[in-house]
Design a protein around this motif. Structure first.
Motif, PDB file in Angstrom:
ATOM      1  N   ARG A  27      48.963  35.395  63.296  1.00  0.00           N
ATOM      2  CA  ARG A  27      47.888  34.427  63.502  1.00  0.00           C
ATOM      3  C   ARG A  27      46.553  35.099  63.796  1.00  0.00           C
ATOM      4  NH1 ARG A  27      50.708  34.999  68.122  1.00  0.00           N
ATOM      5  NH2 ARG A  27      49.582  35.184  70.109  1.00  0.00           N
ATOM      6  N   LYS A  28      46.543  36.398  64.024  1.00  0.00           N
ATOM      7  CA  LYS A  28      45.296  37.103  64.312  1.00  0.00           C
ATOM      8  C   LYS A  28      44.356  37.019  63.109  1.00  0.00           C
ATOM      9  CE  LYS A  28      46.290  38.677  68.446  1.00  0.00           C
ATOM     10  NZ  LYS A  28      45.511  38.268  69.627  1.00  0.00           N
ATOM     11  N   PRO A  29      43.049  36.886  63.337  1.00  0.00           N
ATOM     12  CA  PRO A  29      42.108  36.719  62.216  1.00  0.00           C
ATOM     13  C   PRO A  29      42.213  37.788  61.131  1.00  0.00           C
ATOM     14  CG  PRO A  29      41.007  36.251  64.284  1.00  0.00           C
ATOM     15  CD  PRO A  29      42.372  36.761  64.646  1.00  0.00           C
ATOM     16  N   LEU A  30      42.469  39.042  61.527  1.00  0.00           N
ATOM     17  CA  LEU A  30      42.555  40.113  60.528  1.00  0.00           C
ATOM     18  C   LEU A  30      43.685  39.852  59.536  1.00  0.00           C
ATOM     19  CD1 LEU A  30      41.686  42.834  59.425  1.00  0.00           C
ATOM     20  CD2 LEU A  30      43.172  43.931  61.117  1.00  0.00           C
ATOM     21  N   LEU A  31      44.876  39.543  60.038  1.00  0.00           N
ATOM     22  CA  LEU A  31      46.015  39.297  59.151  1.00  0.00           C
ATOM     23  C   LEU A  31      45.907  37.935  58.469  1.00  0.00           C
ATOM     24  CD1 LEU A  31      48.949  40.751  61.272  1.00  0.00           C
ATOM     25  CD2 LEU A  31      48.052  41.648  59.133  1.00  0.00           C
ATOM     26  N   ALA A  32      45.545  36.907  59.251  1.00  0.00           N
ATOM     27  CA  ALA A  32      45.416  35.569  58.673  1.00  0.00           C
ATOM     28  C   ALA A  32      44.385  35.549  57.555  1.00  0.00           C
ATOM     29  CB  ALA A  32      45.036  34.566  59.760  1.00  0.00           C
ATOM     30  N   LEU A  53      35.744  38.819  61.791  1.00  0.00           N
ATOM     31  CA  LEU A  53      36.085  37.747  62.735  1.00  0.00           C
ATOM     32  C   LEU A  53      37.030  38.256  63.821  1.00  0.00           C
ATOM     33  CD1 LEU A  53      36.530  34.830  60.177  1.00  0.00           C
ATOM     34  CD2 LEU A  53      34.652  35.140  61.799  1.00  0.00           C
ATOM     35  N   GLU A  54      37.910  39.189  63.480  1.00  0.00           N
ATOM     36  CA  GLU A  54      38.803  39.781  64.484  1.00  0.00           C
ATOM     37  C   GLU A  54      37.991  40.463  65.579  1.00  0.00           C
ATOM     38  OE1 GLU A  54      42.200  40.647  66.370  1.00  0.00           O
ATOM     39  OE2 GLU A  54      42.446  39.956  64.309  1.00  0.00           O
ATOM     40  N   LEU A  55      36.982  41.231  65.159  1.00  0.00           N
ATOM     41  CA  LEU A  55      36.122  41.905  66.135  1.00  0.00           C
ATOM     42  C   LEU A  55      35.289  40.905  66.916  1.00  0.00           C
ATOM     43  CD1 LEU A  55      34.934  44.961  64.004  1.00  0.00           C
ATOM     44  CD2 LEU A  55      36.470  45.004  65.967  1.00  0.00           C
ATOM     45  N   MET A  56      34.809  39.867  66.228  1.00  0.00           N
ATOM     46  CA  MET A  56      33.975  38.864  66.882  1.00  0.00           C
ATOM     47  C   MET A  56      34.737  38.154  67.984  1.00  0.00           C
ATOM     48  SD  MET A  56      31.978  35.657  65.124  1.00  0.00           S
ATOM     49  CE  MET A  56      33.356  34.516  65.041  1.00  0.00           C
ATOM     50  N   GLY A  74      39.984  29.030  62.101  1.00  0.00           N
ATOM     51  CA  GLY A  74      38.615  29.420  61.813  1.00  0.00           C
ATOM     52  C   GLY A  74      38.548  30.582  60.841  1.00  0.00           C
ATOM     53  N   ALA A  75      39.433  31.561  61.027  1.00  0.00           N
ATOM     54  CA  ALA A  75      39.445  32.726  60.145  1.00  0.00           C
ATOM     55  C   ALA A  75      39.862  32.344  58.733  1.00  0.00           C
ATOM     56  CB  ALA A  75      40.391  33.790  60.702  1.00  0.00           C
ATOM     57  N   ILE A  76      40.888  31.505  58.616  1.00  0.00           N
ATOM     58  CA  ILE A  76      41.359  31.102  57.287  1.00  0.00           C
ATOM     59  C   ILE A  76      40.285  30.312  56.548  1.00  0.00           C
ATOM     60  CG2 ILE A  76      43.033  29.634  56.076  1.00  0.00           C
ATOM     61  CD1 ILE A  76      45.078  30.446  58.211  1.00  0.00           C
TER      62      ILE A  76
END
Length: 216
Positions: A27-32, A53-56, A74-76
């Motif tokens: 579910r983390k933005p980087l992977l998602a 987005l992961e860093l943000m 949000g990331a997706i």
């Protein structure tokens, strides 16, 4: 686009289940975001936008009763907008934040309703009907799946041309500002994380992690 929308929705639902149970961290933005980019045919943009987005959101955590914006949805949606509109990182970041806030409201409403399921599952457990108690948990998981899947489906399938037109309509100075912001925001996320780490009981983990990363 229908097939891609369904695949993105299914992926969003899996990430939602990970948040509620599996804890595989997909579910983390980087992977998602990266897998969303792969589904939409632009792995590179998915990786770049998802990583930004992961860093943000690096320092955003759920503490106690506080529920942070839904960084997964949000990331997706951010990656979807960035790729389908052609706006890249700037468009992805611009849409990811309000999308995360909107889906958060859906999640909060759902969690409020799911308290009913908890009480019914408890009553079934007290009565010794454990199959029924398990079914109440299963129903909750299904609703959690759709809480993220449906908004992400809409963003891909219905919002494709609308979002492209909207990005094209935006004045150039806004896009330029968003591009600058997308470069600054990761530093803010790291700063938030460091603010949490630089405590008397935590700093040694930060130093140890740096040393291991640098010399191993």
């Amino acid at each position: 686009m229908l097939v891609k929308a369904l695949l993105v929705a299914f992926w969003a639902g899996l990430c939602s289940l990970d948040d509620g149970g599996m804890q595989l961290q997909i579910r983390k933005p980087l992977l998602a975001g990266t897998i969303t980019g792969l589904i939409l045919g632009d792995l590179t943009q998915g990786l770049i936008i998802g990583g930004t987005l992961e860093l943000m959101w690096l320092g955003v955590n759920s503490v106690g009763a506080y529920t942070p914006p839904d960084i997964t949805g949000g990331a997706i949606i951010g990656v979807t907008v960035g790729i389908t509109s052609g706006g890249g990182v700037a468009a992805g970041v611009a849409f990811a934040v309000p999308a995360a806030t909107l889906i958060l409201q859906l999640i909060v409403l759902l969690q409020t309703y799911l308290s009913v399921h908890i009480h019914r599952a408890e009553a079934a457990a007290v009565a010794g009907d454990f199959d029924k108690a398990n079914r109440w948990h299963l129903y909750s998981g299904i609703l959690l799946f759709f809480a993220r899947a449906i908004p992400c489906f809409i963003a891909v399938y219905i919002g494709n041309t609308v979002l492209s037109d909207f990005i094209a309509w935006l004045p150039k100075f806004i896009i330029t500002g968003l591009n600058v912001a997308s470069g600054i925001i990761p530093a803010v996320g790291i700063s938030m994380l460091l603010t949490m780490m630089l405590k008397k009981d935590m700093w040694m983990y930060l130093v140890g992690g740096f040393v291991f990363a640098a010399y191993l």
